[in-house]
Motif scaffolding. Structure first.
Motif, mmCIF file in Angstrom:
data_model
loop_
_atom_site.group_PDB
_atom_site.id
_atom_site.type_symbol
_atom_site.label_atom_id
_atom_site.label_comp_id
_atom_site.label_asym_id
_atom_site.label_seq_id
_atom_site.Cartn_x
_atom_site.Cartn_y
_atom_site.Cartn_z
ATOM 1 N N LYS A 53 0.842 -1.420 -0.002
ATOM 2 C CA LYS A 53 -0.095 -0.033 0.040
ATOM 3 C C LYS A 53 0.980 1.253 0.031
ATOM 4 N N LEU A 54 2.002 1.441 0.611
ATOM 5 C CA LEU A 54 2.738 2.392 0.936
ATOM 6 C C LEU A 54 3.448 2.643 -0.457
ATOM 7 N N LEU A 55 3.520 1.454 -1.426
ATOM 8 C CA LEU A 55 4.562 1.817 -2.656
ATOM 9 C C LEU A 55 3.272 1.815 -3.673
ATOM 10 N N GLY A 56 2.115 1.761 -3.326
ATOM 11 C CA GLY A 56 0.903 1.694 -4.361
ATOM 12 C C GLY A 56 1.224 0.508 -5.150
ATOM 13 N N ARG A 57 1.531 -0.494 -4.681
ATOM 14 C CA ARG A 57 1.693 -1.766 -5.546
ATOM 15 C C ARG A 57 0.716 -3.045 -5.107
ATOM 16 N N GLU A 58 -0.436 -2.423 -4.586
ATOM 17 C CA GLU A 58 -1.457 -3.501 -3.907
ATOM 18 C C GLU A 58 -1.693 -4.761 -5.223
ATOM 19 N N ASP A 59 -1.190 -4.464 -6.509
ATOM 20 C CA ASP A 59 -1.472 -5.349 -7.459
ATOM 21 C C ASP A 59 -0.763 -6.748 -7.297
ATOM 22 N N ILE A 60 0.444 -6.623 -6.335
ATOM 23 C CA ILE A 60 1.141 -7.835 -6.389
ATOM 24 C C ILE A 60 0.510 -8.736 -5.250
ATOM 25 N N PRO A 61 0.410 -9.918 -5.982
ATOM 26 C CA PRO A 61 -0.459 -10.986 -4.993
ATOM 27 C C PRO A 61 0.279 -11.555 -3.549
ATOM 28 N N ILE A 62 -0.459 -11.688 -2.674
ATOM 29 C CA ILE A 62 -0.048 -12.377 -1.462
ATOM 30 C C ILE A 62 -0.593 -13.657 -1.201
ATOM 31 N N TYR A 63 0.127 -14.639 -0.869
ATOM 32 C CA TYR A 63 -0.099 -16.058 -0.619
ATOM 33 C C TYR A 63 0.445 -16.493 0.706
ATOM 34 N N CYS A 64 -0.356 -17.263 1.440
ATOM 35 C CA CYS A 64 0.136 -17.660 2.793
ATOM 36 C C CYS A 64 0.154 -19.044 2.886
ATOM 37 N N GLY A 65 1.376 -19.248 3.639
ATOM 38 C CA GLY A 65 1.708 -20.669 4.053
ATOM 39 C C GLY A 65 1.185 -21.150 5.256
ATOM 40 N N ASP A 66 1.635 -22.190 5.844
ATOM 41 C CA ASP A 66 1.059 -22.735 7.150
ATOM 42 C C ASP A 66 1.520 -21.954 8.237
ATOM 43 N N ASN A 67 0.910 -22.134 9.318
ATOM 44 C CA ASN A 67 1.321 -21.464 10.485
ATOM 45 C C ASN A 67 2.539 -22.028 11.544
#
Ligand code: BDR
Ligand code: CA
Length: 321
Positions: A53-67
């Protein structure tokens, strides 16, 4: 542009590495995968999103692994990075509902199988990569390059006398990954990252620059500076993870050698990265370990990439860091 997936656990220094990579015109961050480490994965994802958000790049997808690490409980580093993982600057932002785009392991598997031009940049414990290997033992060999921040060779650890945090959190994953690669993994251990100190002088420069990115870096590193003073009696803070990005952009920043790495899984030395320098066990080279770094050249690249508009002033500051 080099295509990369950044696997990370943000984390103050992970956040700096994300900024460095995303601001580079030579890198294309196609996805960010979150592993459990400095903070639990969901918090890591929120922190990665704050950076986007700071960089204005919310287009880059985020994926989560296990905890959880592959075989043990997770021990986070919230004493080092703050309870929120970003130095407790209590930055409230609006979080959209679906910031997580899917599962990290599935994403890495699919992407590496479809494209052989992707490099993996691992800035946290190797849990996600080990889980990828468990599903397909050959898939990591399809990565163009793998660079991992972790381990300690001839320097003391930061979790015990001998162990570095990322490898100490999940040593079994380290072995699963290193045992299954045919091309050596490039290692950025504590030996080199300890030289990357964001000094009070650099921080003052960030403050004086007074733009949203420089102030964000200044603010999130405040907690880190206090931690380093208490823990190591140094002024400033060691920023480990950005060196991986620097090395990807310019391999001449570091020097090292090929060897074999194995991680201790039990006992007092748990998490220690054993480097078979003498070739005692006659094993394959699975690591290119870096032991020397040119820190001045690193900081030049770091500042000039993040603040290209200030290249002239940066040069002046860098002369007298
Ligand atoms: C590593 O551990 C974490 O706390 C940092 O983000 C870095 O990846 C340094 O030991
Ligand atoms: Ca990290």
């Amino acid at each position: 542009m080099k295509k990369i997936i950044i696997d990370c656990d943000p984390g103050i220094d992970d956040a700096l590495a994300l900024i460095f990579a995303i601001k580079s015109t030579k890198l294309n961050v196609i996805g960010i995968t979150i592993c459990a480490g400095n903070v639990p994965v969901e918090l890591g994802a929120i922190n990665a999103y704050k950076v986007l958000k700071l960089l204005g790049r919310e287009d880059i997808p985020i994926y989560c692994g296990d905890n959880l690490p592959i075989k043990r409980e997770l021990i986070t580093a919230q004493d080092t990075h703050g309870i929120d993982g970003l130095g407790e600057i209590l930055q409230e932002i609006e979080l959209p509902e679906n910031i997580i785009k899917g599962n990290a392991i599935d994403y890495i598997l699919k992407t590496l199988n479809e494209d052989d031009q992707i490099s993996i940049i691992a800035l946290g414990p190797l849990t996600n990569l080990a889980k990828v290997v468990k599903q397909d033992s050959n898939v990591l060999n399809k990565a163009k390059k793998i660079i991992s921040m972790g381990g300690a060779f001839q320097t003391n650890g930061n979790c015990s006398q001998v162990a570095e945090f990322n490898y100490w959190v999940d040593p079994e994953s380290v072995n699963i990954v290193f045992e299954n690669v045919k091309t050596p993994i490039h290692l950025i251990p504590l030996d080199v990252t300890r030289k990357i100190v964001l000094t009070p002088n650099y921080r003052e420069y960030l403050k004086q620059m007074n733009n949203p990115i420089s102030i964000f870096i200044y603010n999130i590193t405040n907690f880190y500076v206090d931690f380093h003073w208490k823990q190591e009696k140094i002024l400033g803070c060691v920023i480990n993870d950005p060196l991986v990005i620097g090395y990807l952009l310019d391999e001449t920043l570091c020097e090292g050698f090929l060897s074999h790495l194995e991680c201790v899984e039990d006992g007092k030395a748990i998490g220690q990265s054993l480097i078979d320098v003498g070739g005692f066990y006659n094993r394959n080279n699975n690591v290119h370990i870096n032991t020397k770094v040119n820190q001045k050249k690193f900081f030049e690249l770091f500042f000039n990439t993040i603040f290209p508009e200030n290249i002239k002033t940066n040069t002046i500051v860098l002369e007298g860091y």
